[in-house]
Design a protein around this motif. Structure first.
Motif, PDB file in Angstrom:
ATOM      1  N   ILE A  59       5.383  32.077   1.898  1.00 36.72           N
ATOM      2  CA  ILE A  59       6.352  32.923   1.208  1.00 36.72           C
ATOM      3  C   ILE A  59       6.143  32.892  -0.314  1.00 36.72           C
ATOM      4  N   PRO A  60       5.929  31.710  -0.931  1.00 38.92           N
ATOM      5  CA  PRO A  60       5.751  31.713  -2.392  1.00 38.92           C
ATOM      6  C   PRO A  60       4.600  32.610  -2.841  1.00 38.92           C
ATOM      7  N   THR A  63       5.429  36.229  -2.324  1.00 43.50           N
ATOM      8  CA  THR A  63       6.408  36.724  -3.290  1.00 43.50           C
ATOM      9  C   THR A  63       5.706  37.149  -4.569  1.00 43.50           C
ATOM     10  N   THR A  66       3.861  40.369  -3.914  1.00 46.19           N
ATOM     11  CA  THR A  66       4.837  41.453  -3.837  1.00 46.19           C
ATOM     12  C   THR A  66       5.254  41.881  -5.238  1.00 46.19           C
ATOM     13  N   ILE A 186       7.306  46.684   0.662  1.00 50.04           N
ATOM     14  CA  ILE A 186       8.679  46.161   0.571  1.00 50.04           C
ATOM     15  C   ILE A 186       9.209  45.885   1.970  1.00 50.04           C
ATOM     16  N   PHE A 189       7.205  42.945   3.571  1.00 47.48           N
ATOM     17  CA  PHE A 189       7.597  41.669   2.976  1.00 47.48           C
ATOM     18  C   PHE A 189       8.957  41.235   3.509  1.00 47.48           C
ATOM     19  N   GLY A 190       9.892  42.165   3.587  1.00 49.32           N
ATOM     20  CA  GLY A 190      11.230  41.796   4.049  1.00 49.32           C
ATOM     21  C   GLY A 190      11.249  41.457   5.526  1.00 49.32           C
ATOM     22  N   VAL A 191      10.729  42.380   6.321  1.00 49.54           N
ATOM     23  CA  VAL A 191      10.907  42.265   7.770  1.00 49.54           C
ATOM     24  C   VAL A 191       9.900  41.296   8.390  1.00 49.54           C
ATOM     25  N   LEU A 194       9.740  37.595   5.359  1.00 48.86           N
ATOM     26  CA  LEU A 194      10.959  36.807   5.149  1.00 48.86           C
ATOM     27  C   LEU A 194      11.727  36.598   6.447  1.00 48.86           C
ATOM     28  N   ILE A 195      12.063  37.722   7.129  1.00 48.99           N
ATOM     29  CA  ILE A 195      12.834  37.577   8.363  1.00 48.99           C
ATOM     30  C   ILE A 195      11.969  36.925   9.437  1.00 48.99           C
ATOM     31  N   ALA A 197       9.379  34.842   9.200  1.00 47.21           N
ATOM     32  CA  ALA A 197       9.033  33.430   9.062  1.00 47.21           C
ATOM     33  C   ALA A 197      10.263  32.547   8.935  1.00 47.21           C
ATOM     34  N   TYR A 198      11.440  33.155   8.771  1.00 43.57           N
ATOM     35  CA  TYR A 198      12.632  32.345   8.557  1.00 43.57           C
ATOM     36  C   TYR A 198      12.910  31.489   9.793  1.00 43.57           C
TER      37      TYR A 198
END
Lengths: 218, 102, 619, 377
Positions: A59-60, A63, A66, A186, A189-191, A194-195, A197-198
């Motif tokens: 993620i880092p 980010t 992105t 975008i 990255f979000g779906v 972030l979502i 790998a959460y």
């Protein structure tokens, strides 16, 4: 029925330019293209029989990439604003920035793919995650690469006098394409990152950056 | 016609100043997303937060950088009609593949 | 100015073979589409006849299983992608600019590219015949049968790549017609004054640009599986779900059904008023119904998958949505009937085919409603009942509608009439042959005959009906022969058509037949839905060319065919790559360069050479 | 603005072509009627034939339920079709072009259009209701005493596994001929080994696909009549798709129980020195690499051949199980069925070429005799 004479060849029924409308129609179609790719990735989530999956997404690093892509989008509108006002210097500077930022993004992606292949043994052949993730982001990367090629061409053409304030529409259309590539990212990255790998099992805690832990959100 | 059109548009277009502000907002939202990822919260809540943040980024880019907010409504139609179709299809597909319909 | 950028000199002549190869004139491209579609129609028809010979008797050994499977695969693929779609495109190309009062489409060179991609893709796919064997996995190509594990020959690679290339061409054409219809209409030609055919073209074009990407993705995933060892459809090894393919295919495939039928509906909606001597009944409703059908078309794909175990509630929802599509379809049929009500019906050949369309399409629609009822579908799915159903829709519908279009606009395209006598004979032979072929298939389906079987045993007692069906198929073939005779006869001694032989109402009849290359000497201003019926210009010769001479038209260009060739040869290189890696890579590199070079040449080539200065000054 | 709407022939632009004469039209309609009558007669003739895969002779509760809806839908569609065609014929006749008659210039009528929007909606709702009730019914749990079977599709044959009825409480496995007792509910789950197949016995139960990687649930059904019913793979599954058939024997309870008992009992070894005994040796040496016979072998690559002598068919229901057919089958399956040459394909055993043959003709005869001897006791 009457016949008008002396109709301007460039008249359009809606008053909108054909080429710009073509680009929007193309983007609409591309929505279906990327939507299907992202959808495929999502419905194949958690179906892996073996091998690494979302826990290996960084993620880092993503980010940062992105952020780079977002800023290239900003540069793109600034370039357009430049050429629309006839400020060729501003246009050329920002267009070059777009190309450079785009290339940095591609660099990040190549780094990511290499990392996956070398450290985690993840290639498109490894498992479903490898197939869907790499093909999806690979197609996005290809779109970015085409955009870079396009913008370089426009930049060179501007030195030959073929791109100028009078046909800034060419830049606007290329810009629409570039921003579209940005919004696709975008969503990815979000779906996907972030979502996706959460809370992925096996995600290493060390990965939480020190800064984040320092402000207590780790 | 094209040049004329472009000039007319420029009157209500945002200028470089606004673009930089939008760019800053985009960067901040991305940072927030990054932070949210490291919170320990309910995954469903996290999903909705990210969806909200991502769609606001999406709308900012489409609305301002791509000028859709200021441009002809037909462009919005060409873009958002397939977008809605695709989102619906994706939602249905996910419901089907995650066996929510059995 | 641009000639010195290109390695190829700008073509200047519109004569001869090169004139056709480099043409960007929408009318010529339309004719290219039409002729190609007709040739493939004959090929697809021969494939069908071979199948019917095989099935005419039980336990036949006329062809073997592999050949039969290749025949039905290529028959389906050919008829859908190389016949009905390009035949529709032929009419789009020739007629839409004429009907909306434009001189050409919005992007003439893109239009040429669409055609060349279509024809190269079609040739590539059929080339598999010489290389390996025809593809034999069904036109729907259900995974995992299409993965390399279960398809040992390379024929499926040809199928994937050929479809992909045709798909790109079709999508490009879709963009072109969306923009053309939205943007290139004559002054006063509001959307709600457009004839129905351009309307349906607009809707179909939207369907194309939004429905083809899912197919492109599905094919790409399959291509990656086959060429690069990805796992998208690897059920055993990677846990993939083969239903993914079916979903993606039918998300494309159902809108595709409307891509095939809506052009025919548009043709019929324009033919009926002409021969009823009155306007279309409920114009707005017919337009709106077309749009609703298209929109709902994106929400019913899973009704092709009722038997795959979707789950009860999904099945119920898709059944409901499917039935809902019956409503706008029914409304269209009623409006067509009402158009004839109170009219003065002239039973000319185009009208006969339009009537054939309405009646046969309606029967196909009714049998469609039957398998929207899920329990009934569990008995009908994958039987000849389904074959009967979609041939009533696609042959009784699309082909009858398109044939109506051929008879209706042939005079406009060539300047000569087709024979009414042969035309009527053609209609009756085709109508009878069609019903002999496909009506008994309903019964065969009810009696349990499955689709896609190359043989059946005596004890099934399907032999008599199958023989009857096969005879019917040859009667259809006879009717096509009549069409060919009619066209040849017309070319030799057809009577001159004049501007408006049917006394029709729409703009294309306001110019000479065949139209001059610039279509309209002066762009007309339109004041109603029926410009030639309502307004004074009726029966008046079009105005002469203005003093400054012919309008500037786009010049011919080599680049479309160069780009199409490059793209196709990249696919060819992939195929070679499977056998000989380095040769393949070399071919891919060279043709990739040709393609990119072509795009650059294209971009920096002005639309029209002599007007280059003018365009430049304009900016 | 002058209204120049043409009213038929006589317009300056019209090329005069002969118009359809009423007599011609009447004759045409008459011909059409004869044609329709002939078609109906044809239906009557063929429907009276014995077609084992017919969907119109339900022999279970499930197909009976479907049949009721089927008939309703057919009748509804036929009435609508007939009415519309009749209306069309009337319009074509009434408003044909004739002297002194001009077209009425109507553009539309909202009331009418709403009417013919609402009528199809009502008809479709009438069809949707039984459909949805039926779908809801399929979600019901199986009966307590239901017979649970797992059917697995292979390229190109069917495997049937009876849960818990086999040796030591394991699955009882058979192939291509399913046996079920009359009057007892059958609950079948569907799987596939390679590609997608579909399970369909038109007289007993509608089709559901067998999808690799998924477990589908076939509609539960209770056979209502003793007899043999034909099944067929209904999803295209490769070159021999047409030859992927099967049978369902609906037995009395007693017969079914006897069959289960026999399947579980160890086979009686053939008399030493007999042809069958030599066949058993051949079987053990060659066929047992892929085929199971309970008590003799255990491999499950090919169909389970226990009690093979009692099967009516061989080769996934495509041939009668006669000695000649079986001999041809064992000798060279490729003469009969297009087989993909994968690792799981049945080898060619005897073609009369010593370089290829794994068995002699005599050995083939022996194994045929052995297989045919595996009968119910």
């Amino acid at each position: 029925m009457q016949y008008l004479s002396g109709i301007d060849d460039h008249r359009t029924s809606t008053g909108l330019d054909n080429r710009k409308m073509l680009m929007w129609a193309f983007l609409g179609s591309d929505v279906m293209f990327f939507g299907t790719l992202i959808g495929t990735h999502l419905i194949y989530r958690n179906r892996n029989l073996s091998g690494p999956q979302e826990e290996i997404l960084s993620i880092p690093i993503t980010t940062i990439s992105t952020f780079v892509l977002l800023m290239s989008s900003l540069a793109m509108v600034l370039a357009l604003a430049g050429i629309q006002r006839g400020n060729m210097g501003q246009f050329r500077f920002w267009t070059a920035i777009v190309c450079i930022f785009g290339s940095i993004f591609i660099g990040f992606q190549m780094f990511e793919f290499t990392e996956f292949a070398v450290h985690y043994g993840l290639t498109p052949r490894t498992n479903l995650f490898g197939s869907t993730f790499l093909v999806m982001t690979g197609f996005h990367g290809t779109h970015v690469a085409v955009g870079i090629l396009w913008l370089w061409s426009i930049l060179f053409a501007s030195y030959k006098g073929k791109i100028h304030q009078g046909n800034s529409l060419q830049v606007e259309i290329a810009g629409l394409y570039w921003h579209f590539v940005d919004i696709v990212w975008i969503v990815i990255f979000g779906v996907v990152y972030l979502i996706g790998a959460y809370g992925a099992e096996g995600r290493a805690l060390e990965e939480v950056p020190h800064a984040a832990r320092a402000v207590g959100i780790g | 016609m094209t040049t004329e059109h472009a000039h007319v548009e420029e009157h209500n277009h945002p200028g470089p100043r606004q673009y930089v502000i939008i760019g800053a907002i985009l960067a901040i939202i991305t940072l927030i997303e990054f932070g949210v990822f490291y919170l320990s919260i309910d995954p469903a809540l996290m999903t909705w937060i990210i969806l909200l943040l991502s769609s606001s980024k999406f709308l900012l880019v489409v609305g301002y950088f791509m000028h859709l907010k200021f441009d002809d409504v037909r462009f919005s139609g060409l873009f958002f009609a397939p977008f809605l179709i695709m989102v619906s299809i994706a939602v249905v597909l996910m419901a089907l593949f995650f066996n929510l319909t059995r | 100015m641009a000639a010195n950028i290109g390695i190829l000199k700008r073509p200047v002549s519109t004569e001869g073979v090169w004139g056709w190869i480099t043409t960007v004139d929408h009318k010529r491209i339309g004719i290219l589409y039409g002729v190609s579609a007709f040739i493939f129609f004959l090929i697809g028809g021969i494939e069908a006849l071979l199948m019917r010979v095989q099935l005419a008797q039980p336990d036949s050994t006329f062809v073997d299983a592999g050949t039969f499977n290749a025949l039905f695969t290529m028959h389906g693929t050919t008829m859908v992608f190389m016949v009905v779609m390009p035949a529709g495109a032929a009419f789009f190309n020739f007629l839409v600019p004429l009907m909306i009062g434009a001189r050409d489409v919005a992007f003439p060179r893109l239009n040429a590219l669409s055609y060349w991609l279509f024809i190269f893709g079609a040739i590539l796919m059929n080339f598999s015949f010489f290389k390996a064997a025809f593809p034999d996995v069904g036109w729907f190509g259900y995974a995992p049968l299409t993965t390399s594990e279960y398809t040992l020959s390379s024929s499926t690679d040809y199928w994937v790549l050929g479809l992909q290339i045709m798909g790109i061409g079709t999508t490009a054409a879709g963009f072109n017609f969306v923009i053309t219809i939205l943007n290139m209409r004559a002054p006063g030609m509001t959307l709600m004054r457009m004839p129905l055919f351009p309307w349906m073209t607009l809707i179909v074009s939207f369907l194309i640009i939004f429905a083809f990407p899912p197919l492109t993705i599905a094919l790409t995933l399959l291509l990656f599986d086959r060429f690069f060892g990805t796992n998208f459809f690897d059920t055993a090894g990677a846990g993939a779900d083969p239903l993914l393919w079916q979903h993606l295919f039918w998300i494309f495939g159902h809108p595709e059904v409307y891509i095939l039928i809506l052009p025919a509906m548009g043709i019929v909606s324009d033919v009926l008023p002409t021969f009823s001597r009155k306007p279309l009944f409920g114009y707005t409703t017919v337009v709106f119904a077309g749009a609703v059908i298209a929109f709902l078309g994106f929400g019913v794909w899973a009704h092709h998958m009722f038997t795959t175990g979707l789950g009860a509630w999904a099945t119920a929802a898709f059944a409901g949505a499917t039935m809902a599509i019956g409503v706008p379809t029914g409304v269209k049929v009623f409006n067509w009937l009402a158009t004839m009500w109170g009219g003065s019906l002239q039973f000319k050949t185009p009208m006969l085919f339009a009537l054939g369309f309405i009646s046969m399409f309606m029967l196909g629609g009714l049998s469609g409603v039957m398998h929207a009822a899920v329990p009934v579908d569990t008995q009908q799915q994958d039987t000849y009942f389904i074959v009967a159903h979609f041939h009533y829709v696609l042959f009784g519908g699309s082909i009858f509608g398109l044939t109506a279009g051929i008879y209706y606009w042939f005079p406009k395209m060539t300047g000569r009439m087709l024979s009414e006598r042969i035309g009527k004979l053609h209609f009756w032979v085709m109508f009878i042959g069609f019903n002999m072929t496909f009506m008994p298939m309903h019964i065969l389906g009810v009696l349990g005959m499955p689709r896609r079987v190359y043989t059946y045993s005596v004890e099934q007692n399907w032999a008599g009906l199958n023989l009857f069906v096969s005879v019917g198929a040859f009667i259809i073939a006879l009717s096509i022969l009549l069409l060919i005779i009619n066209i040849v006869r017309s070319a030799r001694k057809g009577e001159a058509a004049g501007m408006n032989p049917w006394a029709a109402a729409t703009l294309e009849w306001a110019i000479p037949s065949p139209p001059p290359h610039y279509n309209f000497a002066v762009i007309p201003t339109v004041r109603s839905q029926h410009p030639l019926w309502d307004e004074e210009a009726n029966a008046v010769e079009p105005p002469p060319l203005p003093a400054h001479g012919e309008p500037h038209m786009p010049d011919p260009s080599y680049w479309p065919i160069v780009v199409a060739f490059g793209v196709t040869m990249v696919a060819g290189g992939l195929l070679i790559w499977q056998a000989t890696t380095w040769v393949g890579l070399f071919v891919i590199a060279v043709s990739g360069f040709i393609g990119i070079r072509g795009i650059y040449g294209w971009v920096f080539e002005p639309v029209a050479e002599e007007s280059a200065e003018r365009v430049h000054a304009h900016h | 603005m002058r209204n120049n709407r043409p009213t038929g022939a006589g317009n300056t632009n019209t090329v005069t072509t002969p118009t359809a004469h009423p007599q011609n039209l009447a004759a045409t309609l008459r011909r059409l009627l004869y044609f329709a009558l002939a078609a109906v007669a044809l239906v009557a003739v063929f429907a009276s034939c014995d077609t084992p895969l017919t969907t119109f002779e339900p022999r279970s509760d499930a197909t009976q339920r479907v049949h009721t809806i089927y008939i309703f839908v057919i009748v509804a569609a036929s009435i609508v079709g007939f009415l519309v065609l009749a209306a069309m014929a009337y319009i074509l006749w009434k408003y044909r072009e004739r002297p002194g008659h001009t077209a009425q210039q109507t553009h539309g009528n909202t009331t009418l259009e709403i009417t013919w929007t609402v009528i199809p909606i009502l008809i479709l709702v009438a069809i949707a209701i039984p459909t949805i009730v039926w779908i809801a019914g399929t979600t019901a749990e199986p009966d307590e005493d239901a017979l649970h079977i797992e059917a697995v599709g292979h390229q190109w044959w069917f495997e049937f596994r009876y849960s818990g009825l086999g040796p030591d409480g394991e699955d009882l496995v058979t192939a291509n001929e399913l046996r079920v007792p009359v009057g007892r509910q059958v609950a079948i789950t569907l799987e596939a080994k390679d590609v997608i197949h579909s399970f369909w016995v038109p007289q007993l139960v509608g089709k559901t696909d067998m999808v690799p990687g998924r477990t589908n649930i076939l509609e539960k059904f209770t056979p209502t009549e003793i007899g043999t019913f034909y099944g067929q793979c209904a999803e295209f599954c490769g070159s021999a798709h047409a030859l992927m058939r099967f049978r369902v024997h609906v037995d009395s309870h007693a017969d079914f129980d006897r069959w289960v008992e026999n399947m579980n009992a160890d086979p009686v070894p053939p008399e030493a020195g007999s042809v069958e005994a030599r066949g058993a040796t051949v079987f053990t040496n060659f066929c047992a690499r892929c085929h199971t016979i309970y008590g003799v072998s255990t491999e499950e690559i090919g169909p389970n051949l226990t009690l093979f002598g009692d099967r009516a068919t061989l080769g996934a229901g495509i041939l009668d199980s006669t000695d000649e057919n079986l001999k041809a089958w064992v000798s060279n399956i490729r003469d009969i069925k297009p087989v993909l040459d994968t690792t799981n394909a049945m080898p060619t055993f005897y073609v009369g070429d010593p370089l290829v043959d794994q068995l002699t003709e005599a050995q083939v005869d022996q194994v045929v005799a052995y297989l045919k001897s595996l009968k119910l006791r």
